[in-house]
Design an enzyme around this catalytic site. Structure first.
Site, PDB file in Angstrom:
ATOM      1  N   SER A   1      41.955  34.953  27.162  1.00 30.60           N
ATOM      2  CA  SER A   1      40.987  36.048  27.199  1.00 30.60           C
ATOM      3  C   SER A   1      40.465  36.438  25.824  1.00 30.60           C
ATOM      4  O   SER A   1      39.443  37.097  25.720  1.00 30.60           O
ATOM      5  CB  SER A   1      41.600  37.257  27.896  1.00 30.60           C
ATOM      6  OG  SER A   1      42.815  37.615  27.293  1.00 30.60           O
TER       7      SER A   1
ATOM      8  N   HIS B   1      40.152  34.615  34.215  1.00 29.23           N
ATOM      9  CA  HIS B   1      38.890  34.208  33.577  1.00 29.23           C
ATOM     10  C   HIS B   1      38.416  32.826  33.997  1.00 29.23           C
ATOM     11  O   HIS B   1      37.545  32.252  33.359  1.00 29.23           O
ATOM     12  CB  HIS B   1      39.031  34.266  32.052  1.00 29.23           C
ATOM     13  CG  HIS B   1      39.342  35.646  31.554  1.00 29.23           C
ATOM     14  ND1 HIS B   1      38.384  36.629  31.448  1.00 29.23           N
ATOM     15  CD2 HIS B   1      40.514  36.220  31.190  1.00 29.23           C
ATOM     16  CE1 HIS B   1      38.947  37.752  31.014  1.00 29.23           C
ATOM     17  NE2 HIS B   1      40.237  37.524  30.849  1.00 29.23           N
TER      18      HIS B   1
ATOM     19  N   LYS C   1      37.050  41.076  37.952  1.00 29.95           N
ATOM     20  CA  LYS C   1      36.196  40.431  36.947  1.00 29.95           C
ATOM     21  C   LYS C   1      35.025  39.737  37.650  1.00 29.95           C
ATOM     22  O   LYS C   1      34.030  40.387  37.943  1.00 29.95           O
ATOM     23  CB  LYS C   1      37.033  39.516  36.071  1.00 29.95           C
ATOM     24  CG  LYS C   1      37.939  40.367  35.188  1.00 29.95           C
ATOM     25  CD  LYS C   1      38.792  39.639  34.206  1.00 29.95           C
ATOM     26  CE  LYS C   1      39.465  40.634  33.276  1.00 29.95           C
ATOM     27  NZ  LYS C   1      40.932  40.542  33.298  1.00 29.95           N
TER      28      LYS C   1
HETATM   29  C1  PLP Z   1      42.118  41.370  33.109  1.00 27.51           C
HETATM   30  C2  PLP Z   1      43.304  40.520  33.153  1.00 27.51           C
HETATM   31  C3  PLP Z   1      44.418  40.875  33.937  1.00 27.51           C
HETATM   32  C4  PLP Z   1      44.533  42.216  34.599  1.00 27.51           C
HETATM   33  O1  PLP Z   1      43.672  42.339  35.667  1.00 27.51           O
HETATM   34  P1  PLP Z   1      43.247  43.802  36.196  1.00 27.51           P
HETATM   35  O2  PLP Z   1      42.830  43.522  37.592  1.00 27.51           O
HETATM   36  O3  PLP Z   1      42.129  44.261  35.317  1.00 27.51           O
HETATM   37  O4  PLP Z   1      44.429  44.689  36.115  1.00 27.51           O
HETATM   38  C5  PLP Z   1      45.463  39.969  34.021  1.00 27.51           C
HETATM   39  N1  PLP Z   1      45.428  38.797  33.356  1.00 27.51           N
HETATM   40  C6  PLP Z   1      44.387  38.439  32.582  1.00 27.51           C
HETATM   41  C7  PLP Z   1      44.408  37.121  31.875  1.00 27.51           C
HETATM   42  C8  PLP Z   1      43.303  39.296  32.446  1.00 27.51           C
HETATM   43  O5  PLP Z   1      42.295  38.952  31.651  1.00 27.51           O
END
Ligand code: PLP
Length: 405
Positions: free
Chosen positions: A190, A218, A249
């Site tokens: 990320s 991602h 996301k």
């Molecule tokens: C955003 C993210 C999470 C957490 O997800 P949420 O639904 O926002 O709590 C977990 N792992 C990764 C790699 C992320 O980028």
């Protein structure tokens, strides 16, 4: 003397509050800005100004999609806005089961289970599957929610150098053959946007009889011809034991899930504390997520457009002389060096209506501060060119790029 007033807790808070205050005084505080409207073409309204949005994880531009909005509204009309509590008791609705079936189908798995966030998913799944005496082997740049899950599990927490499969093998060799073990990595990292060496990691897990868990926050909607993620990207279906993802996301909702073999999912449904002791996803969010997976399959042009935009953005920044590190995805770091440079670049970009954000220490090591820009399928070609030109001008003014060129 009242020690409560001047203890380690007070010092910890003081350090952070001072940092925030100083940034605000210098007009360098860019966090927590309310985005008051989302418009077409990856544009948003922030403090009354329309800006190109380059900090969004809505990779396929699905926020506000008419079909998804309609599904959410219909769910409110049918079920209201909340659940009756936890899934195990009265909180399960037909839409939860439908969503979990949709996820399992999309991810090519037997079954799936959902939780109220991706963060909670990693915390609870890792700490439920693993316990004292087990081993968890984690990439050094894995997401904070994975790190927290590993710590919480009580398993031996073994970390390997980022994306270094020799280091992973060296770690695996040291672990007793009969011990319970899970190897965990992000599919796409990320902060850097690079992709894990998946084929080699799968091979090592098979060789050393470790289970494999991959966080696809991602990569869903991003990797693979139809956006199904890293297995599709490498043409290796069905090799991940625990496929984790978020609904916040690419999927424009909130929540998290894991997909995998029925036995793992049934076990988690009866043993993981975030499922048993935390409320079910609200109906509108479950319905929105359910519809979003279907939209991705019905509108394959979105994945194609994201890929084209990603190529344009990475190649364009490189051609302008920037170091975008090892990214191959929609997360594009623009390496700058010192924290101050990253703040100044952000200020310049935002003053020219390009919404990007700085990533500074301690989120990344000192000296590796950067802009982290994301492109989505919602951006148009000319908008991306404009954003890159703004970043280029800032780079020249700040001496990151050669000012003569
Ligand atoms: C955003 C993210 C999470 C957490 O997800 P949420 O639904 O926002 O709590 C977990 N792992 C990764 C790699 C992320 O980028």
């Amino acid at each position: 003397m009242d020690f409560r007033q001047n203890d380690a807790i007070a010092k910890r808070m003081e350090f952070m509050l001072n940092r925030v205050q100083t940034l605000k005084e210098h007009d360098l505080y860019f966090y927590n800005q309310p985005v008051s409207e989302i418009r077409g073409g990856g544009r948003v309204l922030v403090k009354g100004r329309e800006m190109g949005m380059y900090a969004s994880y809505s990779y396929l531009g699905l926020i506000g999609h008419p079909r998804i909005n309609a599904a959410a509204k219909a769910a409110v009309d049918r079920y209201g806005t909340g659940t009756h509590g936890v899934r195990t008791l009265a909180g399960s609705l037909p839409i939860h089961e439908e969503l979990e079936e949709t996820i399992a189908h999309f991810r090519g798995a037997e079954a799936a289970v959902t939780y109220s966030s991706g963060y909670a998913t990693n915390l609870t799944v890792i700490s439920t599957l693993l316990g004292r005496g087990d081993y968890v082997i984690s990439d050094k740049l894995n997401h904070a929610s994975i790190v927290d899950g590993c710590l919480m599990s009580g398993a031996k927490f073994v970390r390997f150098k980022h994306n270094d499969m020799e280091a992973l093998e060296a770690r695996l060799k040291e672990i007793p053959a009969e011990a319970g073990k899970i190897v965990i990595a992000d599919s796409v990292f990320s902060m850097d946007g690079d992709i894990i060496d998946f084929p080699k990691m799968v091979e090592l897990c098979q060789k050393y009889h470790a289970r494999l868990m991959v966080d696809e926050a991602h990569s869903v909607g991003v990797l693979g011809k139809t956006g199904r993620g890293i297995e599709e990207h490498f043409g290796m279906p069905g090799v991940i034991d625990i496929k984790m993802g978020t609904l916040s996301k690419t999927i424009p909702s909130v929540g998290g899930y894991v997909a995998g073999k029925s036995e793992i999912i049934t076990f988690l449904r009866h043993a993981s504390r975030a499922y048993i002791f935390s409320a079910a996803l609200p109906p509108a969010q479950a319905a929105a997520a359910n519809e979003a997976f279907k939209v991705i399959l019905d509108e394959p042009w979105r994945v194609e457009k994201l890929n084209a935009n990603t190529q344009q953005f990475i190649n364009g920044l490189k051609a302008r002389g920037f170091d975008t590190m090892l990214t191959e995805t929609a997360i594009v770091p623009v390496l700058l060096g010192e924290d101050e440079t990253a703040f100044a670049m952000t200020q310049h970009a935002q003053h020219h209506d390009v919404f990007v954000l700085p990533v500074v220490s301690p989120a990344v090591p000192q000296g590796l501060a950067r802009l982290r820009a994301t492109v989505t399928a919602a951006h148009e070609y000319d908008e991306i060119e404009y954003a890159m030109n703004v970043i280029e001008t800032a780079g020249r003014e700040l001496g990151i790029l050669d000012s003569k060129a």
